[in-house]
Design an enzyme around this catalytic site. Structure first.
Site, PDB file in Angstrom:
ATOM      1  CB  ALA A  10      -0.942  -0.023   1.203  1.00  0.00           C
ATOM      2  CB  ALA A  11       3.121   2.715   2.588  1.00  0.00           C
ATOM      3  NE  ARG A  21      -0.352  11.274  -9.571  1.00  0.00           N
ATOM      4  CZ  ARG A  21      -0.706  10.065  -9.132  1.00  0.00           C
ATOM      5  NH1 ARG A  21      -0.755   9.037  -9.959  1.00  0.00           N
ATOM      6  NH2 ARG A  21      -1.005   9.885  -7.862  1.00  0.00           N
ATOM      7  CB  SER A  38       0.155  -1.964  -6.495  1.00  0.00           C
ATOM      8  OG  SER A  38      -0.836  -0.964  -6.602  1.00  0.00           O
ATOM      9  CB  CYS A  42      -8.320  -4.460   3.404  1.00  0.00           C
ATOM     10  SG  CYS A  42      -7.072  -3.358   4.051  1.00  0.00           S
ATOM     11  CG  ASP A 285       0.829  -2.051   7.986  1.00  0.00           C
ATOM     12  OD1 ASP A 285       0.175  -0.992   8.007  1.00  0.00           O
ATOM     13  OD2 ASP A 285       0.336  -3.150   7.703  1.00  0.00           O
ATOM     14  CG  ASN A 307      -3.548   3.714   0.095  1.00  0.00           C
ATOM     15  OD1 ASN A 307      -3.082   3.871  -1.017  1.00  0.00           O
ATOM     16  ND2 ASN A 307      -4.154   2.619   0.488  1.00  0.00           N
ATOM     17  CE1 TYR A 428     -36.507  10.346  12.686  1.00  0.00           C
ATOM     18  CE2 TYR A 428     -37.682  12.394  12.250  1.00  0.00           C
ATOM     19  CZ  TYR A 428     -37.694  11.054  12.587  1.00  0.00           C
ATOM     20  OH  TYR A 428     -38.886  10.416  12.818  1.00  0.00           O
TER      21      TYR A 428
END
Lengths: 453, 453
Positions: A10-11, A21, A38, A42, A285, A307, A428
Site C-alpha cells: 500500500a504505502a 507524477r 500494489s 484488506c 505498517d 496509503n 433524521y
C-alpha cells in the site's frame, strides 16, 4: 535523482505512483520480497469468501503498468541491509539467491508488518496459514473449499473477517482467543457484548474459545494438520488453521542500520514521514504513527493510513512540504450480520494515557422502531472528565454501527467537547435513525455524568 | 404556576412531558386543534406505505398517559387569540363550537405549520389531500388502497416519501414540480442529478413533470377528483391528489397579539426559545431557527429540531438556563432505492448569505468496487473560498449517502476548514467504504480548488 522504495503493497506502491507524477525525471526502483505489488490486502477475506472469482481483482496497479511509467519493479527481492553512510542498500534476490547493492539518493522504507507466530508446537505443518499476501489468500481459499472445519487463532479484525468467510463457505469454525473476550482492542464491556452477540448468531456454525490458547498442533502422516490441543488440555479436530494473532513491523534490518525505532517498536518518523536520516523515509505498517487527539505515539497498522503516508512521503521527497497529522485509530469490521467500529481512545487506553475517562453506553434502535429492518446498536462514548473533551467511541450491532463512528471522527478532529457535540444537528428520517440519534442519546448521558459532582 | 401549551405534536408534547418532570407542582394544560397529540408525523408516509398496520404505532404518548401524569390534554381546541397583558388565551372548542378564556403564567406556542395550498381551481374536491395529521395519513392510505393513479403536487421531502409509498402500493404516480428540477431545496446540479436518477429507476411506475404546475382539477358528479390540467395545458387522469407544495408557520394569532415575527415569517425567539414577551415561549415549526454556521435566521421546519426546542423551552420555563444553539438544516430522505441527504448551506444560499462558495462534487463507489452491493454516491462539498471554512454538503445515490452527511455535520459544529477535514481518519473496511472515502476525495479536490489562485 535515484529513489529506492522497499516494499510495495500500500504505502510503497502509493509512494511510487505519486513520486512518478511529481518527479518525472527521477529514477525509481521498487524492491519487494513479495510476488505481487500494489494490492488490497484488506480484500483477501472477501476473495476467500468468494465475493469475486479472480484474485487479480485485488491488484490496484500491475508491475507492467508501473514499468510502462518507468518505475522499475523488482519482485522477490528482499532488502537485508541499509548502508546509510554509503547511501546503498543490500538486496537479496530470492529467485537466484544472490545479493547485490543498489544506490539511492532517497530511500523509502515501506516494508510493512508480518504475522506474529505464537509458540505452538508443530506450527509448521501443512494447512497452517497466516494471511498477509496474495498467495496466502489463494492457498487459504483453495484449502477451505475442500475442508469441513477451520480453526482461527486470534479474534482481531482479520480473525473475525475470516470467521465470516469460512462460515459463508459452509465450514464449521473454531476461533481461539487468548484474551477473556473477542476483539480485545475494544474495551472489555464492549468486547464481552460483541462475544455475546456473536454467540447469539452462531447457530451452531462456529464456536468461540476465549481465555484459551493453542499449544500444540496434531498431524497425519502426510504432515497435514489434523487437530490441536489448548492450554486447558482440550483437543479438537480441524482441517486447517489460520494464525491471526497480531502483527509486528518489519524493521529489524532498518534498526541494524541505525534507523531510529520509536517507543512503539516501529520506525520513528516526523510529520514528513522522515526517519532520523535526512534521506530515508518510512511509511505504512513499518512506521510509527501519532494519535491526533494528544500527539501520543501509537502503532496502529491499517491500510487506509498506509496509503496516506505513502502519498505524504512522496510529496516531501519531491521537495514539497506536507505534514501527516496522524491517526485516530478508526477501524470497522464486519462479521456476518454484526458490525463493530471504533475511533480514538478506548477507556482503558485513555486511562493509561493520563486522562480521566468517563463513558456512557446506550443500546438503541438504529432507526425508528416501526420501520422494517430496525436493529439495535450499542454505542459507547468516552470523554475526559476534567476538560469534557471527546476521546473516542465504539459501536457494535446488527444495525448501522459504522458510519456513526465516522461522525465521531470529525468531532475528534474538531476537538469538540461532549457539550458541543450534543448540539449536533444530525439528519433524521424514519428509515435512517430514531428522532434522537443514539449518538446524541449517549452524548447527553455522558454530559450529565461529566457535570455531576 | 399555570402553564398553557398550544399545540401538541412534537415540540408541544415534548415540552409538556419535560415540564411535568421538572415542575411536579405546576398546572399544565395543553390545547390543540388536532385530534391526536404526541405523534411521529414523519412516520405517516411509512404508515401509508404499509410498513406497519396500526396508525397507533405512530403515537409516542397517549392523552391518557399525559392525563395520568396530570397534564391536561384538550383536543380539538384551537387558540384563536392571545391577550398578553391579561395573561389569557382565547380558545375555541371545535367540538361544541364555543369559546372560552384560559389563564397562564407561562405560555408555550407550539402550533406548528400547515400545508400551503397553491391557487388551483376546484382544489376542494374529494380525494384531494394534504399530509400533516394522523387523519390525513389514514384517509390517504384508505384511498390509495383502492386507487390506480395518484398525483403528488410538489417534490420536496414529503412529496418524495409519498412517491415511494404510492409506488410500493402499486399505484401509477405523477409528481408535478413547479421548479425546473425535483427537490429544489438542493443545489440545481444535485437536483438535476436526483431527477435523472429517479427517472432511471422509474421503470414506468411514475412520471415526473417539472417546470409545471397544476392549474385546475377535474371532477365527476360525486365531487371526486378525476384529473387535472397543467399550466402548459396538458391534461391527466388521476384518482387522488396530495398537495405537498410546502408549509407555512401557524403564527397569525400570535402576530395579532404582538408576538414578534422574524424576517423569515416565523416567530422570533432567543436562544432560550423565548419570544418578545417574558412569559411566552415558542418552539417547533412555528418558531424561527438560527443557522449554527453563521447565526443567520432561517426557517427550516423539521421534527428532530422541534423535539429539541420543546425540551429547551421546558428547561428554561422551569428556571433552568439552557441555550438552543440552532440548526444546520440537516435532512435526509429516501425515495425507493435512492437516498438524498444534505446539511448546512447549499451553494446558492451560501452566495446569498455573503460567502464566496466554492464546491467539489465527486461520484464514487460507496464501498470497495469488488464487494457485492457496491453502489455509486455523488457527494458535493461546499466551502468558503476566503476562509476555507466548510459550509455544507449534499449527497445522493443508491449507495450509503446518509451517514456521510452526518460526518459533515460534526465538522460544521467544529467549524473545520476543508484542510482540517482532509486529515480526518475515517473507518475503513471493504464492506463499508473505499480505501479513500468519497468524503475525503471531495475534500481533497475542494482543497486544491481553494488553494489555486
Amino acid at each position: 535523482m535515484k529513489i529506492v522504495i522497499l516494499g510495495g503493497v500500500a504505502a510503497g506502491a502509493k509512494a511510487a505512483a505519486k513520486l512518478r507524477r511529481l518527479m518525472p525525471d527521477a529514477e525509481i526502483d521498487l524492491y519487494t520480497d513479495d510476488t505481487h505489488i500494489s494490492y488490497s490486502a484488506c480484500g483477501l477475506p472477501y476473495y476467500i469468501q468468494g465475493n469475486f472469482a479472480d484474485y487479480k481483482t485485488l491488484l490496484v496497479r500491475s508491475p507492467q503498468e508501473f514499468e510502462a511509467q518507468g518505475v522499475h519493479i523488482h519482485l522477490l527481492s528482499r532488502a537485508i541491509k541499509i548502508l546509510p553512510e554509503l547511501n546503498q542498500v543490500l538486496i537479496q534476490d530470492l529467485k537466484e539467491n544472490r545479493a547485490f547493492l543498489v544506490e539511492y539518493d532517497q530511500l523509502v522504507i515501506a516494508t510493512g508488518a508480518r504475522a506474529v507466530i505464537p509458540p505452538i508446537k508443530n506450527v509448521n505443518l501443512k494447512n497452517v496459514f497466516t494471511l498477509r499476501h496474495i498467495e496466502d489468500g489463494i492457498a487459504i481459499r483453495e484449502k477451505a473449499l475442500t475442508s469441513r472445519h477451520a480453526t482461527i487463532i486470534g479474534s482481531g479484525y482479520i480473525g473475525l473477517e475470516l470467521l465470516e468467510a469460512f462460515v459463508e463457505l459452509g465450514l464449521k469454525v473454531t476461533i481461539v482467543e487468548f484474551a477473556p473476550f473477542v476483539l480485545p482492542i475494544f474495551d472489555t464491556d464492549i468486547s464481552s457484548l460483541i462475544q455475546e452477540q456473536l454467540a447469539g448468531i452462531s447457530d451452531n456454525r462456529f464456536q468461540i474459545l476465549t481465555s484459551e490458547l493453542v499449544t500444540e498442533l496434531y498431524n497425519n502422516e502426510r504432515g497435514e494438520v489434523t487437530g490441536f490441543k489448548t492450554g486447558k488440555g482440550k483437543e479438537f479436530f480441524t482441517d486447517m488453521v489460520v494464525i491471526c494473532a497480531g502483527v509486528k513491523p518489519n524493521i529489524e534490518f532498518a534498526r541494524e542500520a541505525g534507523v531510529a525505532i520509536g517507543e512503539t517498536g516501529a520506525i520513528k518518523v516526523n510529520k514528513h514521514m522522515r526517519t532520523n536520516f535526512q534521506n530515508i523515509y518510512a511509511c505504512g505498517d513499518c512506521a510509527e504513527k501519532m494519535l491526533m487527539i494528544d500527539g501520543a505515539k501509537v502503532w496502529i497498522p491499517l491500510g487506509s493510513t498506509a496509503n496516506k503516508e505513502g502519498r505524504v512521503a512522496a510529496i516531501n521527497i519531491s521537495g514539497g512540504d506536507q505534514d501527516f497529522e496522524g491517526v485516530l485509530g478508526s477501524a470497522v469490521v464486519r462479521c456476518l450480520s454484526l458490525t463493530m467500529s471504533m475511533t480514538g481512545y478506548t477507556e482503558k487506553k485513555a486511562s493509561l494515557a493520563g486522562f480521566q475517562p468517563v463513558s456512557a453506553t446506550v443500546t438503541k434502535f438504529d432507526r425508528v422502531g416501526y420501520m422494517p429492518d430496525v436493529n439495535n446498536i450499542t454505542l459507547k462514548l468516552i470523554a475526559d472528565k476534567t476538560t469534557g473533551l471527546l476521546l473516542g467511541g465504539q459501536a457494535v450491532g446488527a444495525g448501522d454501527a459504522d458510519k456513526r463512528i465516522n461522525t465521531l471522527t470529525a468531532a475528534l478532529i474538531g476537538r469538540l467537547t461532549v457539550e458541543e457535540f450534543t448540539k449536533n444537528d444530525l439528519t433524521y428520517a424514519p428509515p435512517f435513525s430514531p428522532t434522537i440519534d443514539p449518538l446524541l442519546n449517549a452524548a447527553q448521558i455522558l454530559l450529565a455524568k461529566i457535570k455531576k459532582d
